[in-house]
Write a protein that holds these residues in place. Structure first.
Motif, PDB file in Angstrom:
ATOM      1  N   ALA A 188     -37.673  -8.035   9.780  1.00  0.00           N
ATOM      2  CA  ALA A 188     -38.553  -9.168   9.471  1.00  0.00           C
ATOM      3  C   ALA A 188     -39.758  -8.717   8.643  1.00  0.00           C
ATOM      4  N   SER A 189     -40.308  -7.556   8.986  1.00  0.00           N
ATOM      5  CA  SER A 189     -41.419  -7.011   8.218  1.00  0.00           C
ATOM      6  C   SER A 189     -40.994  -6.716   6.781  1.00  0.00           C
ATOM      7  N   PHE A 190     -39.795  -6.168   6.632  1.00  0.00           N
ATOM      8  CA  PHE A 190     -39.240  -5.907   5.302  1.00  0.00           C
ATOM      9  C   PHE A 190     -39.083  -7.207   4.516  1.00  0.00           C
ATOM     10  N   ALA A 191     -38.565  -8.233   5.162  1.00  0.00           N
ATOM     11  CA  ALA A 191     -38.374  -9.518   4.495  1.00  0.00           C
ATOM     12  C   ALA A 191     -39.708 -10.078   3.992  1.00  0.00           C
ATOM     13  N   PHE A 195     -40.867 -10.976   0.144  1.00  0.00           N
ATOM     14  CA  PHE A 195     -41.302 -12.313  -0.270  1.00  0.00           C
ATOM     15  C   PHE A 195     -42.727 -12.278  -0.827  1.00  0.00           C
ATOM     16  N   ASN A 196     -43.605 -11.535  -0.165  1.00  0.00           N
ATOM     17  CA  ASN A 196     -44.989 -11.455  -0.634  1.00  0.00           C
ATOM     18  C   ASN A 196     -45.089 -10.729  -1.974  1.00  0.00           C
ATOM     19  N   TYR A 197     -44.296  -9.686  -2.142  1.00  0.00           N
ATOM     20  CA  TYR A 197     -44.296  -8.938  -3.404  1.00  0.00           C
ATOM     21  C   TYR A 197     -43.804  -9.825  -4.540  1.00  0.00           C
ATOM     22  N   ALA A 198     -42.762 -10.612  -4.275  1.00  0.00           N
ATOM     23  CA  ALA A 198     -42.247 -11.535  -5.296  1.00  0.00           C
ATOM     24  C   ALA A 198     -43.308 -12.556  -5.692  1.00  0.00           C
ATOM     25  N   PHE A 225     -33.629 -12.809   6.768  1.00  0.00           N
ATOM     26  CA  PHE A 225     -34.212 -13.196   5.486  1.00  0.00           C
ATOM     27  C   PHE A 225     -34.161 -14.707   5.302  1.00  0.00           C
ATOM     28  N   ALA A 226     -33.014 -15.310   5.590  1.00  0.00           N
ATOM     29  CA  ALA A 226     -32.848 -16.750   5.396  1.00  0.00           C
ATOM     30  C   ALA A 226     -33.791 -17.544   6.297  1.00  0.00           C
ATOM     31  N   GLU A 227     -33.900 -17.134   7.559  1.00  0.00           N
ATOM     32  CA  GLU A 227     -34.770 -17.843   8.509  1.00  0.00           C
ATOM     33  C   GLU A 227     -36.235 -17.779   8.077  1.00  0.00           C
ATOM     34  N   ILE A 228     -36.682 -16.590   7.683  1.00  0.00           N
ATOM     35  CA  ILE A 228     -38.086 -16.437   7.297  1.00  0.00           C
ATOM     36  C   ILE A 228     -38.372 -17.171   5.996  1.00  0.00           C
ATOM     37  N   TYR A 229     -37.424 -17.125   5.062  1.00  0.00           N
ATOM     38  CA  TYR A 229     -37.629 -17.837   3.795  1.00  0.00           C
ATOM     39  C   TYR A 229     -37.783 -19.337   4.037  1.00  0.00           C
ATOM     40  N   GLU A 230     -36.872 -19.918   4.810  1.00  0.00           N
ATOM     41  CA  GLU A 230     -36.917 -21.362   5.046  1.00  0.00           C
ATOM     42  C   GLU A 230     -38.197 -21.766   5.783  1.00  0.00           C
ATOM     43  N   ALA A 231     -38.608 -20.942   6.755  1.00  0.00           N
ATOM     44  CA  ALA A 231     -39.749 -21.315   7.599  1.00  0.00           C
ATOM     45  C   ALA A 231     -41.097 -21.035   6.961  1.00  0.00           C
ATOM     46  N   GLU A 232     -41.199 -19.985   6.124  1.00  0.00           N
ATOM     47  CA  GLU A 232     -42.515 -19.531   5.686  1.00  0.00           C
ATOM     48  C   GLU A 232     -42.726 -19.479   4.174  1.00  0.00           C
ATOM     49  N   TYR A 233     -41.646 -19.384   3.393  1.00  0.00           N
ATOM     50  CA  TYR A 233     -41.838 -19.072   1.979  1.00  0.00           C
ATOM     51  C   TYR A 233     -41.199 -20.047   0.995  1.00  0.00           C
TER      52      TYR A 233
END
Length: 264
Positions: A188-191, A195-198, A225-233
């Motif tokens: 999750a930290s890697f994800a 996302f933040n770097y992008a 990755f998919a869960e964090i993207y949908e929820a936060e990014y």
């Protein structure tokens, strides 16, 4: 000319062989004439890692975590040949692996393009940044040399006593065996780092694994990755006009070769 003053120390991680010479040249010619260099120096050359029982690598990693910025020169991860060449006490692990573990495992390799060096792939016009998770996995893998016939098993015993057991292979002859692991928290930290770097670079983010083969290990990366993207990014990416998508590693390679670059 007045030199630039530094407020936060730079963590210097000196390396092996020619990198020591190159880093000294860079300092002498490109940094010291213009900057009052403020640094904490750590010698990660193989002889000093051996002399300190590799404690210097951990000290350097913790300093990097404290100050937030460092320069690391290339280092040798010893094999059997280096053990003899340097008369080492132990076959020390990768310094990069140790440092990445302390920093939670995320690495971004971003190239600097210059006109006098042309990419081998002619249609690459923009940098392609490689983001790599390097916590656990092969760096912390447990390995056996199997001496002869026998059954290899993967066993997990929970704190509540529940047990999961799976046969890896019934060996009919000598062989090798390796166990690897990873953690949801580190993935999750890697994800979030990706996302933040992008977002900070305004570049598309491509993510690829081999989840068709690794249906638990790689698939967990894909799902987190998919869960964090949908929820936060997702909304942030749409507002920034950049894209995140997942594909198999085979397809990602083909896309990279056909592209002009300019993504992570």
């Amino acid at each position: 000319m007045e030199k630039i003053k530094m407020t936060t120390p730079l963590v210097e991680m000196d390396g092996d062989e020619m990198t020591r010479i190159l880093w000294q040249m860079i300092k002498d010619e490109l940094i010291l004439p213009f900057v009052e260099l403020k640094s904490e120096y750590y010698d990660l050359g193989l002889p000093n890692r051996d002399a300190t029982g590799d404690q210097v690598t951990m000290d350097a990693a913790l300093a990097n975590k404290k100050y937030g910025v460092s320069v690391k020169c290339a280092t040798i991860t010893p094999n059997a040949q280096r053990m003899t060449e340097y008369n080492l006490h132990e076959m020390w692990k990768s310094p990069n692996g140790t440092i990445r573990a302390v920093l939670d495992g995320t690495v971004f390799r971003a190239p600097i393009l210059i006109n006098c060096i042309k990419p081998v792939v002619k249609n690459w016009k923009k940098p392609i940044t490689i983001a790599r998770h390097a916590y656990g996995d092969v760096y912390k893998g447990t390995e056996f040399r199997i001496p002869g016939p026998g059954k290899a098993e993967l066993v997990f015993t929970g704190e509540d006593g529940t047990e999961m057991r799976q046969t890896v292979y019934d060996f009919e002859c000598p062989g090798v065996l390796q166990g690897q692991y990873n953690k949801d928290t580190s993935i999750a930290s890697f994800a979030r780092s990706c996302f933040n770097y992008a977002l900070s670079t305004k570049q598309d983010l491509w993510f690829a694994t081999k989840d068709t083969i690794s249906k638990k290990y790689d698939h967990t990366f894909k799902d987190i990755f998919a869960e964090i993207y949908e929820a936060e990014y997702k909304e942030k990416f749409e507002a920034a006009g950049i894209e995140y998508f997942y594909t198999l590693i085979d397809d990602a390679v083909a896309r990279v070769i056909r592209s002009e670059g300019g993504f992570i």
